[in-house]
Design an enzyme around this catalytic site. Structure first.
Site, PDB file in Angstrom:
ATOM      1  CG  ASP A  18       2.184 -23.912  -2.924  1.00 23.89           C
ATOM      2  OD1 ASP A  18       2.725 -24.881  -2.690  1.00 23.89           O
ATOM      3  OD2 ASP A  18       3.003 -22.941  -3.772  1.00 23.89           O
ATOM      4  N   GLY A  19       4.104 -23.707  -0.119  1.00 24.73           N
ATOM      5  CA  GLY A  19       5.547 -23.917   0.330  1.00 24.73           C
ATOM      6  C   GLY A  19       5.446 -24.390   1.458  1.00 24.73           C
ATOM      7  NE  ARG A  22       8.464 -24.897  -3.150  1.00 24.99           N
ATOM      8  CZ  ARG A  22       7.225 -23.408  -3.017  1.00 24.99           C
ATOM      9  NH1 ARG A  22       8.157 -22.982  -4.005  1.00 24.99           N
ATOM     10  NH2 ARG A  22       5.968 -24.341  -3.141  1.00 24.99           N
ATOM     11  CG  ASN A  66      -2.501 -31.198  -3.206  1.00 26.80           C
ATOM     12  OD1 ASN A  66      -3.076 -29.911  -2.502  1.00 26.80           O
ATOM     13  ND2 ASN A  66      -1.725 -30.735  -4.441  1.00 26.80           N
TER      14      ASN A  66
HETATM   15  C1  IPE Z   1      -1.647 -25.141  -4.555  1.00 28.99           C
HETATM   16  O1  IPE Z   1      -0.726 -25.988  -4.236  1.00 28.99           O
HETATM   17  C2  IPE Z   1      -2.779 -25.811  -3.435  1.00 28.99           C
HETATM   18  C3  IPE Z   1      -2.699 -26.070  -2.437  1.00 28.99           C
HETATM   19  C4  IPE Z   1      -1.818 -25.120  -1.525  1.00 28.99           C
HETATM   20  C5  IPE Z   1      -3.728 -26.884  -1.337  1.00 28.99           C
HETATM   21  P1  IPE Z   1       0.049 -26.961  -5.216  1.00 28.99           P
HETATM   22  O2  IPE Z   1       1.529 -26.604  -4.590  1.00 28.99           O
HETATM   23  O3  IPE Z   1      -0.664 -28.356  -5.232  1.00 28.99           O
HETATM   24  O4  IPE Z   1       0.066 -26.286  -6.489  1.00 28.99           O
HETATM   25  P2  IPE Z   1       0.838 -26.451  -7.815  1.00 28.99           P
HETATM   26  O5  IPE Z   1       1.077 -27.901  -7.871  1.00 28.99           O
HETATM   27  O6  IPE Z   1       2.342 -26.308  -7.595  1.00 28.99           O
HETATM   28  O7  IPE Z   1       0.256 -26.042  -9.461  1.00 28.99           O
HETATM   29  C1  IPE Z   2       1.157 -26.713   0.166  1.00 32.63           C
HETATM   30  O1  IPE Z   2       2.683 -26.588   0.695  1.00 32.63           O
HETATM   31  C2  IPE Z   2       0.380 -27.498   0.703  1.00 32.63           C
HETATM   32  C3  IPE Z   2      -0.583 -28.340   0.048  1.00 32.63           C
HETATM   33  C4  IPE Z   2      -0.864 -28.359  -0.982  1.00 32.63           C
HETATM   34  C5  IPE Z   2      -1.191 -29.338   1.184  1.00 32.63           C
HETATM   35  P1  IPE Z   2       3.421 -27.900  -0.463  1.00 32.63           P
HETATM   36  O2  IPE Z   2       2.953 -29.688   0.258  1.00 32.63           O
HETATM   37  O3  IPE Z   2       2.516 -27.638  -1.418  1.00 32.63           O
HETATM   38  O4  IPE Z   2       4.352 -27.202  -0.387  1.00 32.63           O
HETATM   39  P2  IPE Z   2       5.554 -27.576  -1.462  1.00 32.63           P
HETATM   40  O5  IPE Z   2       5.494 -26.447  -2.334  1.00 32.63           O
HETATM   41  O6  IPE Z   2       5.852 -28.544  -2.280  1.00 32.63           O
HETATM   42  O7  IPE Z   2       6.624 -26.399  -0.842  1.00 32.63           O
HETATM   43 MG    MG Z   3       3.383 -26.821  -3.365  1.00 38.28          MG
END
Ligand code: IPE
Ligand code: IPE
Ligand code: MG
Length: 254
Positions: A18-19, A22, A66
């Site tokens: 995750d991240g 950002r 997602n």
């Molecule tokens: C979890 O991250 C799913 C993946 C990393 C693929 P999200 O960014 O979708 O999670 P939430 O929405 O913050 O809980």
């Molecule tokens: C995780 O990164 C990847 C997926 C969920 C596909 P994010 O896209 O959720 O990144 P943040 O949480 O918005 O930073």
């Molecule tokens: Mg995320």
């Protein structure tokens, strides 16, 4: 002072990557640029896990939820995956990695489904680390599809029967569950399998998760006492090779 007794290395590491968004936002880049950097971080992490003798790496790449993101981001992620599935296979083969895609494939395009089958087939004979890429995966989906399979087979619903019908039946449960990006939640990942995983959360954004960050997570894991419901005194009286920490699995209640 004697050193604390360290647990063994984790056999199975699971990661909520995750991240990415950002990471891109901080650099005034579109979110998809963060996802691209996320693929680079995953490539680096796979190599690092292979080098450390990790047996199984399971990563969360796209959740059942997602799909609720803006259409442009979802299609960007699909394109990225489609390209990665073909471009990464050669390196995975070189590293002896066996690739599995885990999740509900029905909603994916026929081309993507075929690419999954072909990438899995071309790494199937590898004997090194297992890499599970969870895509259109949700822990609730997994439990429901497993329960349906068991019900259809007419077997009684037992833990073992469900375990065997779940989408990660080919690997033992995760030992170490890492989430990058600073959120303290599971977000529907491995709800069943993470029952006794050690949880590790880091503020590092996924594109920044490097070898040193992985080593830090492993070091924290190795300093934990995995009791699986037992007491510390019970663990101390077990021969090291039989301790739950050494086997990485809870002792079955009989
Ligand atoms: C979890 O991250 C799913 C993946 C990393 C693929 P999200 O960014 O979708 O999670 P939430 O929405 O913050 O809980
Ligand atoms: C995780 O990164 C990847 C997926 C969920 C596909 P994010 O896209 O959720 O990144 P943040 O949480 O918005 O930073
Ligand atoms: Mg995320």
């Amino acid at each position: 002072m004697t050193d604390p007794v360290l647990s063994s290395m984790p056999h199975h590491v699971a990661i909520v990557m995750d991240g990415n968004g950002r990471w891109a936002g901080k650099r005034f880049l579109p979110r998809i640029a963060g996802h691209k950097q996320g693929v680079t971080a995953l490539r680096r992490c796979v190599k690092a896990c292979v080098a450390r003798g990790i047996g199984v790496l399971t990563v969360f790449a796209f959740s059942s939820e997602n799909w609720n993101r803006p259409t442009e981001e979802v299609s960007g992620l699909m394109d990225l995956l489609a390209r990665a599935v073909t471009s990464e296979v050669a390196e995975l083969k070189q590293n002896g990695v066996r690739l599995h895609f885990v999740g509900d494939r029905q909603r994916l395009s026929p081309t993507m489904q075929a690419a999954f089958v072909s990438a899995e087939a071309s790494t199937a004979l590898n004997t090194g680390m297992v890499l599970n890429v969870c895509f259109n995966y949700g822990g609730r989906w997994d439990i429901v599809q497993a329960a349906q399979k068991v019900a259809d087979s007419g077997q009684p619903i037992t833990e073992l029967a469900l375990d065997r019908a779940l989408s990660l039946a080919h690997v033992p449960d995760p030992d170490l569950f890492i989430r990058t990006g600073g959120e303290l939640r599971i977000s529907n990942f491995l709800l069943w399998q993470a029952a006794y995983a050690e949880l590790y959360f880091t503020d590092k954004l996924w594109p920044e998760f490097d070898d040193a960050a992985l080593d830090e997570a492993i070091a924290v894991f190795r300093a934990r006492e995995r009791r699986f419901g037992q007491t510390s005194a019970q663990l101390a009286s077990l021969p090291a090779a039989h301790s739950p920490a050494a086997t990485g699995q809870p002792m079955k209640v009989v």
